[in-house]
Design a protein around this motif. Structure first.
Motif, PDB file in Angstrom:
ATOM      1  N   THR A  87      85.521  28.529 -15.214  1.00 23.95           N
ATOM      2  CA  THR A  87      84.229  27.866 -15.396  1.00 23.95           C
ATOM      3  C   THR A  87      83.904  27.007 -14.174  1.00 23.95           C
ATOM      4  OG1 THR A  87      85.128  25.907 -16.495  1.00 23.95           O
ATOM      5  CG2 THR A  87      84.512  27.777 -17.901  1.00 23.95           C
ATOM      6  N   GLN A  88      82.644  26.653 -14.058  1.00 18.09           N
ATOM      7  CA  GLN A  88      82.185  25.860 -12.928  1.00 18.09           C
ATOM      8  C   GLN A  88      81.795  24.460 -13.384  1.00 18.09           C
ATOM      9  OE1 GLN A  88      78.890  27.937 -11.195  1.00 18.09           O
ATOM     10  NE2 GLN A  88      80.082  29.718 -10.650  1.00 18.09           N
ATOM     11  N   THR A  89      81.750  23.557 -12.420  1.00 20.60           N
ATOM     12  CA  THR A  89      81.163  22.236 -12.630  1.00 20.60           C
ATOM     13  C   THR A  89      80.153  22.022 -11.508  1.00 20.60           C
ATOM     14  OG1 THR A  89      82.808  21.071 -11.304  1.00 20.60           O
ATOM     15  CG2 THR A  89      83.248  21.271 -13.668  1.00 20.60           C
ATOM     16  N   PHE A  90      79.298  21.025 -11.685  1.00 18.89           N
ATOM     17  CA  PHE A  90      78.297  20.710 -10.664  1.00 18.89           C
ATOM     18  C   PHE A  90      78.102  19.208 -10.618  1.00 18.89           C
ATOM     19  CE2 PHE A  90      73.944  20.035  -9.153  1.00 18.89           C
ATOM     20  CZ  PHE A  90      73.954  20.798  -7.997  1.00 18.89           C
ATOM     21  N   TYR A  91      78.149  18.647  -9.418  1.00 22.10           N
ATOM     22  CA  TYR A  91      77.925  17.213  -9.216  1.00 22.10           C
ATOM     23  C   TYR A  91      76.423  16.993  -9.083  1.00 22.10           C
ATOM     24  CZ  TYR A  91      78.604  12.510  -7.314  1.00 22.10           C
ATOM     25  OH  TYR A  91      78.585  11.158  -7.116  1.00 22.10           O
ATOM     26  N   LEU A  92      75.852  16.265 -10.029  1.00 23.53           N
ATOM     27  CA  LEU A  92      74.412  16.004 -10.036  1.00 23.53           C
ATOM     28  C   LEU A  92      74.178  14.528  -9.733  1.00 23.53           C
ATOM     29  CD1 LEU A  92      71.589  17.213 -10.527  1.00 23.53           C
ATOM     30  CD2 LEU A  92      71.860  16.586 -12.929  1.00 23.53           C
ATOM     31  N   PRO A 142      74.917  28.870 -18.844  1.00 22.50           N
ATOM     32  CA  PRO A 142      74.263  27.564 -19.008  1.00 22.50           C
ATOM     33  C   PRO A 142      75.262  26.407 -18.994  1.00 22.50           C
ATOM     34  CG  PRO A 142      74.160  28.844 -21.045  1.00 22.50           C
ATOM     35  CD  PRO A 142      74.804  29.706 -20.023  1.00 22.50           C
ATOM     36  N   TRP A 143      74.771  25.234 -18.607  1.00 21.48           N
ATOM     37  CA  TRP A 143      75.563  24.012 -18.703  1.00 21.48           C
ATOM     38  C   TRP A 143      75.625  23.626 -20.168  1.00 21.48           C
ATOM     39  CZ3 TRP A 143      78.017  23.866 -14.499  1.00 21.48           C
ATOM     40  CH2 TRP A 143      77.408  24.130 -13.281  1.00 21.48           C
ATOM     41  N   ARG A 144      76.793  23.239 -20.646  1.00 24.88           N
ATOM     42  CA  ARG A 144      76.982  22.887 -22.058  1.00 24.88           C
ATOM     43  C   ARG A 144      77.140  21.389 -22.292  1.00 24.88           C
ATOM     44  NH1 ARG A 144      75.302  27.084 -25.012  1.00 24.88           N
ATOM     45  NH2 ARG A 144      76.210  29.007 -24.264  1.00 24.88           N
ATOM     46  N   SER A 145      77.580  20.640 -21.257  1.00 19.50           N
ATOM     47  CA  SER A 145      77.804  19.205 -21.435  1.00 19.50           C
ATOM     48  C   SER A 145      77.739  18.502 -20.083  1.00 19.50           C
ATOM     49  CB  SER A 145      79.146  18.946 -22.106  1.00 19.50           C
ATOM     50  OG  SER A 145      80.203  19.452 -21.329  1.00 19.50           O
ATOM     51  N   PHE A 146      77.690  17.174 -20.136  1.00 19.53           N
ATOM     52  CA  PHE A 146      77.710  16.384 -18.911  1.00 19.53           C
ATOM     53  C   PHE A 146      78.370  15.034 -19.166  1.00 19.53           C
ATOM     54  CE2 PHE A 146      73.820  15.041 -20.940  1.00 19.53           C
ATOM     55  CZ  PHE A 146      73.600  13.719 -20.563  1.00 19.53           C
ATOM     56  N   ALA A 147      78.883  14.443 -18.096  1.00 20.94           N
ATOM     57  CA  ALA A 147      79.530  13.129 -18.193  1.00 20.94           C
ATOM     58  C   ALA A 147      79.262  12.386 -16.892  1.00 20.94           C
ATOM     59  CB  ALA A 147      81.029  13.285 -18.409  1.00 20.94           C
ATOM     60  N   TYR A 166      79.047  20.505 -16.902  1.00 20.19           N
ATOM     61  CA  TYR A 166      80.135  21.403 -17.289  1.00 20.19           C
ATOM     62  C   TYR A 166      79.595  22.600 -18.063  1.00 20.19           C
ATOM     63  CZ  TYR A 166      83.164  17.363 -16.371  1.00 20.19           C
ATOM     64  OH  TYR A 166      83.812  16.308 -15.797  1.00 20.19           O
ATOM     65  N   GLN A 167      80.253  23.747 -17.917  1.00 19.89           N
ATOM     66  CA  GLN A 167      79.928  24.914 -18.722  1.00 19.89           C
ATOM     67  C   GLN A 167      80.671  24.878 -20.055  1.00 19.89           C
ATOM     68  OE1 GLN A 167      80.825  27.984 -15.829  1.00 19.89           O
ATOM     69  NE2 GLN A 167      78.651  28.207 -15.368  1.00 19.89           N
ATOM     70  N   ASP A 168      81.604  23.984 -20.196  1.00 21.74           N
ATOM     71  CA  ASP A 168      82.368  23.776 -21.415  1.00 21.74           C
ATOM     72  C   ASP A 168      81.657  22.731 -22.279  1.00 21.74           C
ATOM     73  OD1 ASP A 168      85.235  23.937 -22.763  1.00 21.74           O
ATOM     74  OD2 ASP A 168      84.666  21.812 -22.669  1.00 21.74           O
ATOM     75  N   PRO A 169      81.629  22.859 -23.602  1.00 19.99           N
ATOM     76  CA  PRO A 169      80.924  21.888 -24.445  1.00 19.99           C
ATOM     77  C   PRO A 169      81.615  20.526 -24.566  1.00 19.99           C
ATOM     78  CG  PRO A 169      81.973  23.551 -25.795  1.00 19.99           C
ATOM     79  CD  PRO A 169      82.147  23.989 -24.372  1.00 19.99           C
ATOM     80  N   ASN A 170      82.844  20.398 -24.050  1.00 19.40           N
ATOM     81  CA  ASN A 170      83.601  19.152 -24.202  1.00 19.40           C
ATOM     82  C   ASN A 170      83.917  18.474 -22.872  1.00 19.40           C
ATOM     83  OD1 ASN A 170      83.830  19.419 -27.091  1.00 19.40           O
ATOM     84  ND2 ASN A 170      85.210  21.118 -26.660  1.00 19.40           N
ATOM     85  N   CYS A 171      83.111  18.713 -21.865  1.00 19.63           N
ATOM     86  CA  CYS A 171      83.310  18.106 -20.544  1.00 19.63           C
ATOM     87  C   CYS A 171      84.692  18.409 -19.974  1.00 19.63           C
ATOM     88  CB  CYS A 171      83.058  16.602 -20.579  1.00 19.63           C
ATOM     89  SG  CYS A 171      81.347  16.176 -20.974  1.00 19.63           S
TER      90      CYS A 171
END
Length: 120
Positions: free
Chosen positions: A91-96, A110-115, A80-85
């Motif tokens: 904003t964008q998200t990316f499936y990793l 930059p990516w700010r968080s992940f879940a 997530y580009q957001d710090p709180n998922c």
């Protein structure tokens, strides 16, 4: 004098009980972590590794965020580009997926968080 077989049987029962307890404890621990590590590079080129991140919850990439992320775990993540998922508008998200990476794109924030995918 006790029979030698009774000692062996008691030892076998104790060993089986201990193995069952250790297996149950180990499995419950593995259910909550994604075995392996997530390595990311910050915009200032620092390389950071997170060992066995929890499956539940939101994880921060720190104040700078991440320009590239490598997933060496057994779990898939959403970046997530957001710090709180969260995914606010614009904003964008990316499936990793497991064992894959996301590389830097100059125009991307930059990516700010992940879940973890399917987190609790």
């Amino acid at each position: 004098m006790p029979h030698p077989r009774s000692h062996r049987r008691k030892a076998a029962i104790r060993g089986a009980a201990l193995l069952a307890v250790l297996t149950a404890t180990g499995c419950s621990a593995f259910d909550h972590t994604s075995l392996g590590n997530v390595t990311f590079t910050t915009p200032s080129a620092a390389v950071v590794t997170i060992q066995n991140p929890l499956i539940e919850g939101c994880h921060s990439f720190g104040p700078e965020g991440a320009r590239s992320v490598v997933n060496h775990t057994q779990a898939d993540f959403i970046l997530y580009q957001d710090p709180n998922c969260q995914q606010p508008p614009g904003t964008q998200t990316f499936y990793l997926a497991t064992t894959l990476s996301d590389v830097y794109v100059p125009s991307q924030a930059p990516w700010r968080s992940f879940a973890a995918v399917g987190r609790g």
